[in-house]
Design a protein around this motif. Structure first.
Motif, short mmCIF file in Angstrom:
data_model
loop_
_atom_site.label_atom_id
_atom_site.label_comp_id
_atom_site.label_asym_id
_atom_site.label_seq_id
_atom_site.Cartn_x
_atom_site.Cartn_y
_atom_site.Cartn_z
N ASP A 141 -31.40 -42.24 -16.43
CA ASP A 141 -31.64 -42.48 -17.57
C ASP A 141 -31.61 -41.70 -19.05
O ASP A 141 -31.10 -41.72 -19.48
N LEU A 142 -32.38 -40.69 -17.97
CA LEU A 142 -32.60 -39.54 -18.93
C LEU A 142 -30.72 -38.22 -18.69
O LEU A 142 -30.31 -38.35 -20.20
N LEU A 143 -30.30 -39.01 -18.24
CA LEU A 143 -28.71 -38.46 -18.24
C LEU A 143 -27.85 -38.82 -18.97
O LEU A 143 -27.26 -38.34 -19.57
N LYS A 144 -27.80 -40.37 -18.58
CA LYS A 144 -27.22 -40.78 -19.52
C LYS A 144 -26.87 -40.59 -20.93
O LYS A 144 -26.01 -40.65 -21.96
N ILE A 145 -28.73 -40.77 -21.43
CA ILE A 145 -28.92 -40.52 -22.58
C ILE A 145 -27.84 -38.85 -23.51
O ILE A 145 -27.51 -38.66 -24.27
N LEU A 146 -28.44 -38.56 -22.05
CA LEU A 146 -28.13 -36.87 -23.33
C LEU A 146 -26.67 -36.66 -22.31
O LEU A 146 -25.57 -35.76 -23.62
N ALA A 147 -26.00 -37.37 -21.99
CA ALA A 147 -24.52 -37.62 -21.85
C ALA A 147 -23.88 -38.06 -22.69
O ALA A 147 -22.16 -37.75 -23.99
N SER A 148 -24.76 -39.19 -23.83
CA SER A 148 -24.13 -40.24 -25.72
C SER A 148 -24.50 -39.28 -26.00
O SER A 148 -23.35 -39.47 -26.63
N ILE A 149 -25.35 -38.41 -26.47
CA ILE A 149 -25.88 -38.71 -27.50
C ILE A 149 -26.36 -36.99 -27.72
O ILE A 149 -26.23 -35.92 -29.20
N GLY A 150 -25.56 -35.97 -26.11
CA GLY A 150 -26.23 -34.39 -26.66
C GLY A 150 -24.73 -33.83 -26.54
O GLY A 150 -25.17 -32.48 -26.19
N ARG A 151 -23.29 -34.67 -26.98
CA ARG A 151 -22.86 -33.23 -26.46
C ARG A 151 -22.20 -32.10 -28.16
O ARG A 151 -22.79 -32.62 -29.21
N LYS A 152 -21.72 -31.53 -27.99
CA LYS A 152 -21.56 -30.25 -28.86
C LYS A 152 -20.30 -30.95 -29.30
O LYS A 152 -19.69 -31.51 -28.37
N THR B 262 -34.50 -43.55 -11.17
CA THR B 262 -34.03 -44.27 -12.29
C THR B 262 -33.92 -43.74 -13.72
O THR B 262 -33.15 -44.08 -14.83
N ALA B 263 -35.42 -43.12 -14.15
CA ALA B 263 -36.19 -42.77 -15.04
C ALA B 263 -35.50 -41.17 -15.57
O ALA B 263 -34.76 -41.88 -16.56
N ILE B 264 -34.65 -40.54 -14.29
CA ILE B 264 -33.83 -40.07 -14.51
C ILE B 264 -32.46 -39.97 -14.59
O ILE B 264 -32.08 -39.24 -15.66
N LEU C 226 -40.97 -36.21 -21.87
CA LEU C 226 -41.18 -35.70 -20.61
C LEU C 226 -42.60 -36.85 -20.08
O LEU C 226 -42.85 -36.46 -18.68
N TRP C 227 -43.14 -37.32 -20.91
CA TRP C 227 -44.11 -37.91 -20.43
C TRP C 227 -43.76 -39.32 -19.90
O TRP C 227 -44.75 -39.35 -18.38
N GLY C 228 -43.03 -40.01 -19.55
CA GLY C 228 -42.37 -40.92 -19.23
C GLY C 228 -42.09 -40.34 -18.15
O GLY C 228 -42.19 -40.95 -16.42
N LEU C 229 -40.75 -39.42 -17.67
CA LEU C 229 -41.29 -38.89 -16.29
C LEU C 229 -41.89 -38.17 -15.31
O LEU C 229 -42.10 -38.52 -13.83
N TRP C 230 -43.08 -38.26 -16.59
CA TRP C 230 -44.35 -37.41 -15.80
C TRP C 230 -45.11 -38.60 -14.75
O TRP C 230 -45.24 -38.63 -13.81
N GLN C 231 -44.92 -39.80 -15.60
CA GLN C 231 -45.59 -40.93 -15.24
C GLN C 231 -44.92 -41.38 -14.35
O GLN C 231 -45.37 -42.09 -13.40
N ALA C 232 -43.28 -41.15 -14.51
CA ALA C 232 -42.67 -42.29 -12.88
C ALA C 232 -42.60 -40.97 -11.55
O ALA C 232 -41.60 -41.39 -10.86
#
Length: 57
Positions: free
Chosen positions: A34-45, A30-32, A16-22
């Motif tokens: 990157d966050l979506l890539k992270i969620l797609a890779s580790i956020g699966r149920k 790019t920050a968003i 969140l802080w990185g997104l707020w600064q960006a």
């Protein structure tokens, strides 16, 4: 794709802080992304298959 709510909220809160600064910088997209890539890779149920008597389901 099913997304784990707990993992998603934890990652968003960590980023969140990185997104707020960006938000005013040219690299906010790019920050968003990157966050979506992270969620797609580790956020699966983990979706379990049918149990031992799956033919009843």
């Amino acid at each position: 794709m099913n997304l784990s709510e707990q993992i998603a909220m934890r990652e968003v809160s960590e980023q969140l802080w990185g997104l707020w600064q960006a938000r005013a910088a040219p690299g906010w997209r790019t920050a968003i992304k990157d966050l979506l890539k992270i969620l797609a890779s580790i956020g699966r149920k983990n979706v379990k298959g049918p149990g031992p008597i799956g033919w009843l389901a």
